[in-house]
Design an enzyme around this catalytic site. Structure first.
Site, PDB file in Angstrom:
ATOM      1  N   ARG A  33       0.817  -1.245  -0.178  1.00 35.61           N
ATOM      2  CA  ARG A  33       0.000  -0.171   0.242  1.00 35.61           C
ATOM      3  C   ARG A  33       0.563   1.398  -0.116  1.00 35.61           C
ATOM      4  O   ARG A  33       0.202   1.918  -0.681  1.00 35.61           O
ATOM      5  CB  ARG A  33      -1.072   0.331   1.427  1.00 35.61           C
ATOM      6  N   SER A 138       5.949 -20.392  10.683  1.00 32.98           N
ATOM      7  CA  SER A 138       6.762 -19.909  10.217  1.00 32.98           C
ATOM      8  C   SER A 138       6.938 -18.223  10.040  1.00 32.98           C
ATOM      9  O   SER A 138       6.579 -17.652  10.212  1.00 32.98           O
ATOM     10  CB  SER A 138       6.721 -19.901   8.943  1.00 32.98           C
ATOM     11  N   LYS A 191      -4.275 -20.708  16.969  1.00 32.97           N
ATOM     12  CA  LYS A 191      -3.513 -20.830  17.400  1.00 32.97           C
ATOM     13  C   LYS A 191      -2.988 -19.478  18.096  1.00 32.97           C
ATOM     14  O   LYS A 191      -2.183 -19.893  18.743  1.00 32.97           O
ATOM     15  CB  LYS A 191      -2.412 -21.522  16.708  1.00 32.97           C
ATOM     16  N   ASP A 244       2.165 -25.209  13.792  1.00 29.96           N
ATOM     17  CA  ASP A 244       2.160 -23.678  13.980  1.00 29.96           C
ATOM     18  C   ASP A 244       1.605 -23.016  15.259  1.00 29.96           C
ATOM     19  O   ASP A 244       2.309 -22.406  16.103  1.00 29.96           O
ATOM     20  CB  ASP A 244       0.969 -23.039  13.253  1.00 29.96           C
ATOM     21  N   SER A 254       6.462 -14.425  18.962  1.00 34.23           N
ATOM     22  CA  SER A 254       5.359 -14.377  18.591  1.00 34.23           C
ATOM     23  C   SER A 254       4.517 -13.277  19.113  1.00 34.23           C
ATOM     24  O   SER A 254       4.771 -13.547  20.629  1.00 34.23           O
ATOM     25  CB  SER A 254       4.530 -15.724  18.747  1.00 34.23           C
TER      26      SER A 254
END
Length: 332
Positions: A33, A138, A191, A244, A254
């Protein structure tokens, strides 16, 4: 696929996937964007904002013109936050032709309905192109640096799944194919909520035993929901499910886990989100609550995360509600 792969979304994850495809030798057009940022990527051959240590391989060409990208590419991969998913589809709708195939690597649920992102695509795009979703354990920074990673691509068309897998596959990025779009999408969405729960437990100092219990019981919750929605329950034991889930619940890269840690330490929710940045699990918790309610599926861990994020219980109350639940039969 002989023509370039069009990746729509030049954040950390979109850029990392572009890098992986570039290392696989596949031509890529990468749009974002922020036109100035895309032009800077084309000039500097690096995404300085999101992955400053990961240079773009030669096959990756940043493209500031979305219309030109769609015209050049037959296969498109959306890599945008879940909150922007539907609006991006509406932007693409008048540009998509019958030759196009559409995939996404967005993890989350539909903000409007609490449904799957594939349902959003079905609602917006007419006629419906072949669809695919890429998901699995990932982190963008590791993919961008070329560290070994394995993911799953599920598609409505086996040819599309194979082509998309081939576009990314090289010795450091393994791709497995599936036909279970529902299971792969659910694994990637749920998750994030469970990672908040395990982060809370660790922030409270509950230890490794509690973390393992939350991951295992959380997987059982996800499996129940997937079965209710017609998915293959075995999908949840693979990369897009268990893989995951383990990654997101145990590694501090995370953001969802980091938010849980902050809440467990007694930090304010809004201040923690502001410090961490976008945390997909915050939105997904509410959407998942609606989806599970509609499906008639009990998800006690995810429900307590939803109640805590909605401000209806304190962190301590959410934990106590789980600890005071009666034990039951072990579920698969």
């Amino acid at each position: 696929m002989n023509r370039p792969l069009g990746i729509i979304g030049a954040g950390a994850w979109g850029t990392a996937l572009a890098i992986a495809a570039g290392h696989a030798g596949h031509p890529v057009r990468l749009w974002g964007r922020d036109t100035a940022a895309v032009q800077a990527m084309a000039r500097d051959r690096v995404n300085r904002r999101n992955l400053p240590d990961c240079p773009l391989p030669d096959p990756v060409q940043p493209q500031p013109d979305l219309t030109a990208l769609v015209a050049e590419c037959d296969d498109l991969l959306l890599v945008v936050p879940s909150r922007a998913f539907e609006s991006m589809l509406h932007t693409l709708a008048p540009l998509i032709e019958r030759r196009h195939r559409l995939g996404w690597a967005t993890k989350g649920l539909d903000a409007a309905s609490g449904g799957l992102l594939s349902q959003v695509v079905q609602r917006v795009l007419k006629p419906l192109p072949p669809l695919a979703v890429l998901s699995g354990p990932s982190f963008a920074a590791e993919v961008g640096r070329g560290l070994p990673t394995a993911v799953t691509v599920a598609a409505t068309d086996q040819g599309f799944a194979s082509d998309l897998a081939d576009a990314f596959r090289y010795e450091r990025f393994r791709v497995y194919t599936s036909t279970d779009l529902v299971g792969v999408q659910l694994g990637g969405a749920v998750k994030n909520v469970l990672a908040i729960a395990t982060g809370v437990a660790d922030g409270l100092g509950f230890g490794a035993n509690a973390r393992a219990a939350l991951i295992t019981r959380g997987l059982a919750e996800t499996r129940r929901l997937s079965e209710a929605l017609g998915a293959d329950p075995d999908t949840l034991t693979g990369l897009a499910g268990m893989g995951d889930l383990i990654l997101t619940c145990t590694d501090d890269q995370s953001r969802n886990r980091r938010l849980g840690l902050a809440l467990g330490r007694g930090e304010d929710l809004d201040e923690a989100v502001e410090a961490i940045g976008t945390v997909e699990g915050v939105r997904t918790a509410d959407e998942l609550h609606r989806l599970a309610t509609q499906a008639g599926v009990e998800m006690p861990i995810c429900e307590q995360v939803h109640l805590r994020l909605a401000g209806r219980v304190s962190t301590r109350e959410a934990v106590e509600n789980l600890l005071l639940r009666p034990g039951g039969r072990q579920e698969q």
